[in-house]
Design a protein around this motif. Structure first.
Motif, PDB file in Angstrom:
ATOM      1  N   VAL A 158       0.855  -1.184   0.000  1.00 46.51           N
ATOM      2  CA  VAL A 158       0.000   0.000   0.000  1.00 46.51           C
ATOM      3  C   VAL A 158       0.888   1.229   0.000  1.00 46.51           C
ATOM      4  CG1 VAL A 158      -1.750   1.288   1.272  1.00 46.51           C
ATOM      5  CG2 VAL A 158      -1.837  -1.212   1.226  1.00 46.51           C
ATOM      6  N   GLU A 159       0.673   2.085  -0.974  1.00 48.71           N
ATOM      7  CA  GLU A 159       1.400   3.345  -1.054  1.00 48.71           C
ATOM      8  C   GLU A 159       0.502   4.429  -0.468  1.00 48.71           C
ATOM      9  OE1 GLU A 159       3.920   5.734  -4.358  1.00 48.71           O
ATOM     10  OE2 GLU A 159       1.889   5.184  -4.930  1.00 48.71           O
ATOM     11  N   ILE A 160       1.027   5.111   0.536  1.00 54.88           N
ATOM     12  CA  ILE A 160       0.257   6.168   1.187  1.00 54.88           C
ATOM     13  C   ILE A 160       0.869   7.509   0.792  1.00 54.88           C
ATOM     14  CG2 ILE A 160      -0.497   7.139   3.388  1.00 54.88           C
ATOM     15  CD1 ILE A 160      -0.200   4.292   4.552  1.00 54.88           C
ATOM     16  N   THR A 161       0.056   8.357   0.175  1.00 55.89           N
ATOM     17  CA  THR A 161       0.487   9.693  -0.233  1.00 55.89           C
ATOM     18  C   THR A 161      -0.523  10.703   0.286  1.00 55.89           C
ATOM     19  OG1 THR A 161      -0.713   9.591  -2.329  1.00 55.89           O
ATOM     20  CG2 THR A 161       1.566   8.776  -2.339  1.00 55.89           C
ATOM     21  N   LYS A 162      -0.252  11.970   0.047  1.00 52.83           N
ATOM     22  CA  LYS A 162      -1.203  13.006   0.473  1.00 52.83           C
ATOM     23  C   LYS A 162      -2.535  12.856  -0.246  1.00 52.83           C
ATOM     24  CE  LYS A 162       2.220  16.420   1.763  1.00 52.83           C
ATOM     25  NZ  LYS A 162       2.775  17.754   1.539  1.00 52.83           N
ATOM     26  N   GLY A 163      -2.509  12.299  -1.443  1.00 50.71           N
ATOM     27  CA  GLY A 163      -3.722  12.116  -2.228  1.00 50.71           C
ATOM     28  C   GLY A 163      -4.536  10.899  -1.811  1.00 50.71           C
ATOM     29  N   GLY A 164      -4.019  10.100  -0.905  1.00 50.25           N
ATOM     30  CA  GLY A 164      -4.739   8.920  -0.446  1.00 50.25           C
ATOM     31  C   GLY A 164      -3.874   7.670  -0.516  1.00 50.25           C
ATOM     32  N   ARG A 165      -4.547   6.551  -0.562  1.00 56.09           N
ATOM     33  CA  ARG A 165      -3.862   5.262  -0.591  1.00 56.09           C
ATOM     34  C   ARG A 165      -4.091   4.584  -1.932  1.00 56.09           C
ATOM     35  NH1 ARG A 165      -4.286   2.459   5.173  1.00 56.09           N
ATOM     36  NH2 ARG A 165      -4.245   4.330   6.427  1.00 56.09           N
TER      37      ARG A 165
END
Length: 129
Positions: free
Chosen positions: A42-49
């Motif tokens: 799972v990649e978590i960024t400011k835009g979501g997952r």
């Protein structure tokens, strides 16, 4: 493995036999075929997952002084090696034998590229460079 389709070389593979490495053994054992050995993170960024998936399909070589886990060992070709009694000279990168080996490997790579491409079908999907 996913991006370059290289060969994974794993030394001291007997350490895979520990209980905490069970998930890794399953992943490696299942990655001998194209459909198997998918790893999801799972990649978590400011835009979501978002879920990223990587393939672990490809050749692997395990060096071990003990037997591998049975699930992994069933998918391996065993190459037993014996330690030499006399010490061999250390080779440096500048010696002529390395140049000859590199030359042969480059020639083999160029000659076999189409075969590798036909078998894996991956090079046409990769971006140049």
């Amino acid at each position: 493995m996913d991006g370059q389709r290289g060969t994974l070389l794993l030394d001291q593979a007997e350490k895979l036999n520990g209980d905490e490495q069970g998930h890794l053994i399953g992943l490696l054992a299942d990655s001998y075929k194209k459909a198997g050995g998918r790893r999801r993170v799972v990649e978590i960024t400011k835009g979501g997952r978002s879920v990223l998936e990587f393939s672990t399909y490809g050749p692997k070589a395990f060096a071990s002084t003990k037997n591998l886990d049975p699930d992994l060992r069933d998918r391996c070709v065993r190459v037993p090696m014996t330690r030499t009694r006399k010490r061999l000279p250390d080779l440096e990168g500048w010696e002529p034998v390395w140049g000859e080996l590199r030359d042969k490997l480059y020639r083999f790579t160029l000659a076999a590229f189409k075969d590798v491409q036909a078998i894996t079908g991956r090079y046409s999907e990769m971006e140049p460079g």
